[in-house]
Design an enzyme around this catalytic site. Structure first.
Site, short mmCIF file in Angstrom:
data_model
loop_
_atom_site.label_atom_id
_atom_site.label_comp_id
_atom_site.label_asym_id
_atom_site.label_seq_id
_atom_site.Cartn_x
_atom_site.Cartn_y
_atom_site.Cartn_z
N TYR A 1 -8.73 -65.70 6.53
CA TYR A 1 -9.95 -64.94 6.25
C TYR A 1 -10.71 -65.47 5.04
O TYR A 1 -10.12 -65.88 4.04
CB TYR A 1 -9.63 -63.46 5.97
CG TYR A 1 -9.01 -62.74 7.13
CD1 TYR A 1 -9.68 -62.65 8.36
CD2 TYR A 1 -7.76 -62.14 7.01
CE1 TYR A 1 -9.09 -61.98 9.43
CE2 TYR A 1 -7.18 -61.47 8.08
CZ TYR A 1 -7.86 -61.39 9.29
OH TYR A 1 -7.29 -60.74 10.34
N ARG B 1 -25.37 -54.95 -12.23
CA ARG B 1 -26.84 -54.95 -12.28
C ARG B 1 -27.39 -56.37 -12.27
O ARG B 1 -26.85 -57.23 -11.60
CB ARG B 1 -27.32 -54.19 -13.52
CG ARG B 1 -26.85 -52.75 -13.46
CD ARG B 1 -27.93 -51.88 -14.03
NE ARG B 1 -27.56 -50.49 -13.88
CZ ARG B 1 -28.40 -49.50 -14.02
NH1 ARG B 1 -29.65 -49.75 -14.32
NH2 ARG B 1 -28.02 -48.27 -13.87
N GLY C 1 -24.18 -44.89 -16.91
CA GLY C 1 -22.98 -45.14 -16.11
C GLY C 1 -21.70 -45.15 -16.93
O GLY C 1 -21.71 -45.54 -18.09
N ASP D 1 -21.45 -53.79 -17.65
CA ASP D 1 -22.21 -54.96 -17.19
C ASP D 1 -22.19 -56.12 -18.18
O ASP D 1 -22.48 -57.25 -17.82
CB ASP D 1 -23.67 -54.56 -16.92
CG ASP D 1 -23.79 -53.43 -15.92
OD1 ASP D 1 -22.83 -53.20 -15.16
OD2 ASP D 1 -24.83 -52.76 -15.91
N ARG E 1 -28.38 -39.59 -16.66
CA ARG E 1 -29.33 -40.70 -16.79
C ARG E 1 -30.71 -40.28 -17.27
O ARG E 1 -31.65 -41.07 -17.29
CB ARG E 1 -29.46 -41.45 -15.46
CG ARG E 1 -28.18 -42.16 -15.06
CD ARG E 1 -28.39 -43.17 -13.95
NE ARG E 1 -27.14 -43.79 -13.57
CZ ARG E 1 -26.64 -44.89 -14.14
NH1 ARG E 1 -27.29 -45.48 -15.10
NH2 ARG E 1 -25.49 -45.40 -13.74
N LYS F 1 -22.42 -49.47 -25.09
CA LYS F 1 -21.62 -49.23 -23.89
C LYS F 1 -22.24 -49.90 -22.69
O LYS F 1 -23.45 -49.84 -22.52
CB LYS F 1 -21.54 -47.73 -23.63
CG LYS F 1 -20.93 -47.35 -22.30
CD LYS F 1 -21.78 -46.37 -21.50
CE LYS F 1 -23.02 -47.02 -20.92
NZ LYS F 1 -23.72 -46.20 -19.94
N THR F 2 -21.49 -50.54 -21.85
CA THR F 2 -21.85 -50.91 -20.49
C THR F 2 -20.83 -51.90 -19.96
O THR F 2 -20.52 -52.90 -20.61
CB THR F 2 -23.25 -51.51 -20.32
OG1 THR F 2 -23.36 -52.03 -18.98
CG2 THR F 2 -23.56 -52.65 -21.26
N ASP G 1 -30.93 -49.36 -22.47
CA ASP G 1 -31.99 -48.35 -22.37
C ASP G 1 -31.69 -47.14 -23.26
O ASP G 1 -32.58 -46.64 -23.96
CB ASP G 1 -32.13 -47.86 -20.92
CG ASP G 1 -32.97 -48.82 -20.09
OD1 ASP G 1 -33.57 -49.75 -20.67
OD2 ASP G 1 -33.03 -48.65 -18.87
#
Lengths: 589, 589
Positions: free
Chosen positions: B243, B252, B81, B205, B145, B202-203, B176
């Site tokens: 609201y 993730r 991603g 997340d 991926r 990298k990420t 991964d």
């Protein structure tokens, strides 16, 4: 009060004013120029607004204004949906008032127009206003959607104005709120009240504009915020190369926001409701148009893209418009019967029996999830809440089915995977761009000048907005000048005309000229986040809509737009029957 | 190429480097410090990585590095991603390579790891890299991926590396992808290949971090972009006052993004999956917790609020976790039978018969729209795609029902109206913040230094990130050092350990200390759009997570966080049974 680093930093920003407003107040005079008339229905409006009709447009220029330093008591109201810059209108108004006379007072009505009716207000002082300078939101005094319409509401407003000894009330709002401002000005004069009423043109939707009002405030910041997100998504699509993103954009009926965002980001497709209505395009035709672009891109192995969808779309698609109208009529008379139905299956059967055959068929073609949205969450009048309908999901569903058919027929060989988004609340309360910060502050200051110069029933007006701020022209426009008579909830009422996207206007034409290229050849622009510091081209550019309408050259980075090349047809163009470019009918007619 | 004004402007930004990396290359030496071991399963990993296991952590310091100017051929891969700053990693790598030797070459593998397998690549030259400096996205060469796992894939990769005479490959990816990098490094050595392999963390997340890797790149920009939007929505909520906004955030399994955004914006509620798992909170308890906050705010006449929801939530709620696991198992063996079912009603009956009684009941309580999401869009392994489940709508539905019950029982007197949002794709390709622009460029330059110094199987590491960039520490960490053995798709595999939110970590504790106040007393912070120019506190601050973890004081505007006061219980705390703060189990165990 703990605030973010940017908020702390923005407190230090000094909004720019038109040159004339930086002069000594007593040397700024209002100059008028002859009687005006409303855009339509002159006789009816003249009769309804006998006190305020026909006043001249005024401009502030060098001159004498001896009364400008008198002590004033002014109230201010934030009305309707949030738009970036509202706090700066109040700051400009406040600074003008205090510059005129330090003993003058500004009161904020709390929670919108209901604050005036219920005499709920608070005085705004230095400390408070300083905490809100150059910030987004309407939280300084809150906003609300109450309309001052009934005799009781008007009487209560007169009562509050009298009790508070108000010299003036400033109403910051959209077309409806400013229609109310015009009525209030007229009623106050009828009641022999001294309280003047001045409006300020607010709405992110961009539909409150005309010859004298170049843009409503908030449109600049909101569209730049949405364009930031669209650009980021485009870059993601172009990196991952596997998703189609369907992005619905706020904006009520008008497609100004979608169009401006398209000009800023060059997506593959941008639907324009006004064009769809003019061409009488059905959902099927819209779907076919989108699918033809998807198939053309798939030929180039580009199974990704971005599609912009205006919030009000479904109201402009002929068969949906009829369905919505029938549902609204039905609910108005048979709500109780409908509400007693047990579940969606029962509702569907009931609708099948009660809708026209055509509408029943239209309803039956909707995916269940979407169909339910037509039935739930009706507004206080029983009307379908169009903004709650997930048009973006509806289109994904229709496009997905159609692509499967095309694949079977060997007309589409791509892969289709999609995401949907809806951007609205993300942009209504952003920190105002420098443009909106300056524009709003100027509008507020001008509102003060109109009050101090004795005007009522006027809209604060700041023009020449593509020039540097010091060259802006400040003045006022009679509210009645923008009005016509329209049918609303069963009776004819005076209202300010909503400006929809004009198909012969320069912004739409600039889009139409390029869209066939953008559809197939990836041409994304990535505007990035709004910047508040840096060179002019990065942090002081008005919208493309404004630049195109005012005739200033250049787009985006100040370069020339890429020339349009003939290519596979863009969605709307591909599916439309005729190349209609004449002016579309205005809303509400 | 037509680009936006900001993109043009960002081309001129010069990323900051750690001081040592600005020295003459031949005076920058890698100094190591003793053997390392993996975080767990040392013997197994040592056997699997006989060539690369146990190498020392290295740091670049003043010294001699005579071989650093040799001519190199290097390939680079963007994997997984998108994360803001990927282009700057490549720019830093490129500039390092060319500084070392102008005749060295950098090749970009196209479309992710599959580019290596298929030998699909392009040389990156000055003109191209200059068009991508300091921009978001992975579009310079695309990402993908594909995992390099099978013998065929590894053989193909070896073949490409040989044919291209590559001295090294840099893999920019998450946990991964870096696990793959470690395997590739080992396989290359086994095959007698000279090609070194260097990873870059990298990420968005934020789950790739440990003692040596303070943060993964992209987390800073992505969270700042989401925080901009959350802040804008908070301000809208606080202005309209009607609201409740339920906002799901990408990330993730880990809740790092939600937690960081909460620290930046101080919402009323932020759910943390890791806490929910540790406390074994059911959906009912989560719902009750949210409702108690809504009711408490309604008591203060504040019928509005903002709730942050981490993307992975459902996987951490005990009964949902079991349901998802059962569905995955069921689909793995009976997919054909299931796929033959006609409609949702038939699917429901089938599931009722095939799921455990508890899971069947859980499934039956889901709103139909959400239940369908558990069944559709399964991934290639047949697994439920958790990220496609609209958890935000699920919670709205549950909360809405519960509030109706409470109202009947006289325990809730407010009005509840809601909107749902999901932010993910909006932030993955934003222009990198100055922090990410600097950090990524440094990571890329460091990757080159590791290559030029002869290392393989290392992750590029830049540390001391809360200090000014010139004080950052550049070096490399053996990939095996971060690994353990985990069960994946039925077999035990070496993987880099994912870092979830630690309940005894400082970021969570800072949140937990304040959340009861934020829940009831509106304490919103409005971070605004990412700024690239201006004073340090506006445009050069790292994340709150990093500041808290590294022990630097101050939040937001650099002021002290507001002291927590006792108040009505916050969602999680209110509904949880025990005050569990011990370290939660890591993912995949």
């Amino acid at each position: 009060m703990k605030v973010s680093a940017l908020q702390q930093n923005r407190y230090g920003y000094k909004p720019k004013l038109p040159r004339i407003l930086s002069e000594k107040l007593e040397t700024i005079a209002a100059t008028g120029s002859g009687a005006t008339k409303s855009v339509a229905d002159q006789e009816e409006l003249k009769a309804l607004f006998s006190n305020t009709y026909g006043k001249p447009v005024v401009t502030f220029t060098k001159g004498k204004n001896p009364g400008v330093k008198k002590q004033l008591r002014v109230g201010v109201i934030l009305s309707g949906g949030q738009a970036p810059g509202g706090h700066n209108v109040i700051a400009g108004l406040y600074d003008g008032i205090k510059k005129g006379n330090p003993d003058s007072k500004l009161f904020g009505f709390l929670g919108g127009p209901s604050g005036l009716i219920e005499a709920s207000y608070a005085e705004i002082k230095d400390k408070r206003i300083d905490e809100y300078r150059n910030t987004g939101g309407f939280d300084i005094i809150g906003s609300g959607r109450t309309k001052i319409e009934t005799d009781e509401q008007i009487a209560a407003s007169i009562n509050t104005a009298k009790k508070m000894k108000l010299d003036a009330i400033v109403i910051i709002g959209g077309d409806d709120s400013n229609t109310n401002a015009a009525l209030l000005a007229e009623h106050f004069l009828n009641a022999g009240l001294k309280t003047q009423v001045i409006g300020v043109p607010k709405t992110i939707d961009g539909d409150l504009k005309n010859n004298m009002i170049e843009t409503s405030f908030g449109f600049d910041t909101a569209t730049k915020t949405y364009a930031e997100l669209i650009g980021n998504i485009e870059r993601d699509a172009n990196s991952a190369k596997k998703y189609w993103h369907f992005i619905k954009l706020m904006g009520r009926s008008a497609s100004h926001i979608a169009l401006e965002c398209a000009l800023q980001t060059q997506p593959n497709i941008c639907l324009i409701s006004e064009e769809i209505e003019a061409k009488k395009m059905t959902l099927r035709q819209i779907t076919d148009g989108i699918c033809s672009v998807i198939a053309a891109r798939a030929e180039n192995n580009e199974n990704f893209g971005v599609i912009l969808i205006p919030e009000g779309l479904v109201e402009f698609v002929p068969e949906m418009k009829v369905l919505i109208a029938e549902l609204n009529d039905l609910m108005a008379v048979k709500a109780e019967e409908f509400n007693a139905l047990e579940d969606f299956a029962a509702q569907s059967r009931w609708l099948h029996a009660n809708l026209s055959r055509a509408s029943a068929e239209t309803f039956a073609t909707l995916p269940e999830e979407i169909a339910k949205q037509f039935l739930m969450d009706r507004d206080p009048h029983g009307n379908v809440q169009v903004s709650r309908i997930e048009t973006e999901k509806l289109l994904i569903s229709l496009v997905s089915s159609k692509l499967k058919e095309m694949a079977k027929a060997g007309k589409y060989k791509g892969k289709f995977s999609s995401y949907n988004h809806f951007f609205g609340y993300e942009g209504r309360c952003a920190f105002p761009s420098n443009f909106d910060a300056d524009y709003c502050y100027s509008l507020g200051f001008t509102a003060f000048m109109l009050i101090a110069s004795g005007f009522t029933g006027y809209l604060s007006s700041v023009r020449n907005l593509t020039a540097p701020a010091k060259e802006w022209i400040a003045g006022g426009v009679p509210l009645t000048m923008m009005m016509n008579m329209e049918q609303r909830h069963g009776s004819k009422k005076p209202v300010i005309k909503k400006a929809l996207v004009e198909l012969d206007g320069k912004p739409f034409k600039a889009f139409a000229k390029n869209r066939e290229t953008w559809a197939v050849k990836t041409s994304y622009l990535y505007p990035g986040a709004i910047q508040y510091a840096g060179p002019d081209e990065v942090c002081n550019q008005p919208t493309q809509t404004l630049i195109l309408e005012k005739g200033k050259s250049g787009t985006g980075a100040g370069r020339k737009p890429a020339a349009a090349k003939p290519a596979a047809a863009a969605a709307s163009a591909a599916a439309g029957k005729k190349n209609v470019t004449k002016r579309v009918k205005r809303a509400g007619k």
